[in-house]
Design a protein around this motif. Structure first.
Motif, PDB file in Angstrom:
ATOM      1  N   ALA A  97       0.833  -1.205   0.000  1.00  0.00           N
ATOM      2  CA  ALA A  97       0.000   0.000   0.000  1.00  0.00           C
ATOM      3  C   ALA A  97       0.871   1.260   0.000  1.00  0.00           C
ATOM      4  N   THR A  98       1.983   1.202   0.716  1.00  0.00           N
ATOM      5  CA  THR A  98       2.917   2.337   0.752  1.00  0.00           C
ATOM      6  C   THR A  98       3.546   2.538  -0.623  1.00  0.00           C
ATOM      7  N   ARG A  99       3.889   1.441  -1.262  1.00  0.00           N
ATOM      8  CA  ARG A  99       4.444   1.523  -2.628  1.00  0.00           C
ATOM      9  C   ARG A  99       3.423   2.159  -3.571  1.00  0.00           C
ATOM     10  N   ASP A 100       2.168   1.781  -3.435  1.00  0.00           N
ATOM     11  CA  ASP A 100       1.117   2.360  -4.278  1.00  0.00           C
ATOM     12  C   ASP A 100       1.022   3.872  -4.066  1.00  0.00           C
ATOM     13  N   ASP A 101       1.148   4.306  -2.812  1.00  0.00           N
ATOM     14  CA  ASP A 101       1.107   5.742  -2.516  1.00  0.00           C
ATOM     15  C   ASP A 101       2.268   6.473  -3.191  1.00  0.00           C
ATOM     16  N   ALA A 102       3.457   5.873  -3.123  1.00  0.00           N
ATOM     17  CA  ALA A 102       4.630   6.486  -3.763  1.00  0.00           C
ATOM     18  C   ALA A 102       4.399   6.621  -5.267  1.00  0.00           C
ATOM     19  N   LEU A 103       3.799   5.590  -5.876  1.00  0.00           N
ATOM     20  CA  LEU A 103       3.527   5.626  -7.316  1.00  0.00           C
ATOM     21  C   LEU A 103       2.506   6.709  -7.667  1.00  0.00           C
TER      22      LEU A 103
END
Length: 333
Positions: free
Chosen positions: A293-299
């Motif tokens: 989910a954190t990776r998705d936010d960064a993207l």
């Protein structure tokens, strides 16, 4: 991500494109970090400046100015100003965090002492204000002085928020905007301002820097839990051991059971950590999918950065800035 440039990474391609200007920035930095009366100042700054780093922030200032058609000379002063502010904050951060290593080398506070690091940081802040006045622009002064205040505010907010389990994603974003994104957005904004660009172009450059800085910091916080130590220079779980509430943990706490919350209270709020706690923390993050989910936010923030500059003039630099937005999150795949 395809790169049609001689350099393999977009920030390297941008550095090659801006080589003459970056050389001028480096020369100006060396000149202005000298001190006739206090030789420790150039000793400490040379150690940090010599540690490498991508010099991304000053490059963003040069890139924005060039993209907007500026032909100098004050973009060099402003890029050096941005680097001085950044270096000053690193010196202060390492004291606050009691860090022993930065970019794989011993920190200045370890090699000298905390007093030297704080005072040399103060000197670099002062030098940055001297430099920014030389451009003769009240708008530039406003942007960079506001950024300096916002950075300090973000660091102080982090002190209180970092171990407080009530810290939610909105407070985290406020911290990130302060301690990281403020300098990115100021770096790009002043490049447009010094070039006399229109208000909407300057706003687009600000929005790009803001979103890029947020993507950069979220990615950095994620890599603390799943990065390659050899590449990042950080040990897995350093933020956990330092009791920093970053996004992957905040997301896990938001979904925690009472028993899980007691674990976070003990390890983060109270700092009573035991062997195996990092593995347990990672297991909770895995349970709730918070790393993904954190990776998705960064993207999402990377995409915001790219869409912000879509309206800018068609230019090689604009394409490289978009690729840099991709690159800061590409290391997460």
């Amino acid at each position: 991500m395809s790169l049609d440039h001689a350099a393999s990474k977009p920030h390297e391609a941008l550095a090659a494109l801006l080589r003459d200007d970056m050389d001028a920035v480096n020369t100006l930095i060396e000149t202005r970090m000298a001190s006739e009366h206090a030789p420790r100042i150039p000793e400490v700054t040379a150690h940090l400046v010599g540690a490498g780093g991508k010099r991304l922030r000053p490059m963003l200032t040069l890139a924005a100015a060039k993209l907007c058609g500026y032909d100098g000379p004050y973009h060099v002063h402003l890029a050096a100003t941005v680097e001085f502010i950044h270096t000053a904050t690193l010196l202060h951060d390492d004291v606050v965090d009691e860090s022993a290593q930065r970019r794989g080398r011993p920190t200045a506070n370890l090699l000298w002492d905390n007093k030297s690091s704080v005072l040399v940081g103060d000197y670099l802040f002062s030098r940055s204000f001297q430099l920014m006045t030389e451009a003769g622009s009240i708008d530039v002064l406003r942007i960079l002085s506001n950024a300096s205040a916002t950075i300090a505010e973000g660091e102080v907010l982090q002190l209180t928020a970092a171990t407080d389990l009530r810290t939610d994603e909105s407070v985290y974003l406020q911290v990130v905007r302060g301690k990281t994104a403020a300098l990115f957005s100021a770096a790009t904004e002043v490049g447009g301002v010094i070039a006399g660009a229109s208000a909407d172009i300057v706003q687009a450059l600000f929005d790009y820097g803001d979103a890029l800085g947020i993507a950069f910091q979220i990615a950095d916080d994620l890599l603390d839990y799943q990065g390659d130590t050899a590449k990042t220079g950080k040990n897995i779980g350093d933020d956990f051991r330092e009791r920093k509430l970053t996004l992957p943990v905040i997301k896990a706490i938001a979904q925690a059971t009472d028993e899980e919350r007691a674990f976070w209270v003990r390890t983060i709020e109270k700092g009573r950590q035991e062997d195996g706690d990092l593995d347990q923390a990672l297991a909770f993050m895995d349970k709730y999918g918070t790393l993904a989910a954190t990776r998705d936010d960064a993207l999402v923030w990377s995409e915001k950065a790219k869409s912000s500059i879509a309206k800018l003039p068609d230019h090689e630099i604009r394409d490289l800035l978009a690729e840099i937005a991709d690159y800061v999150v590409a290391r997460l795949s």
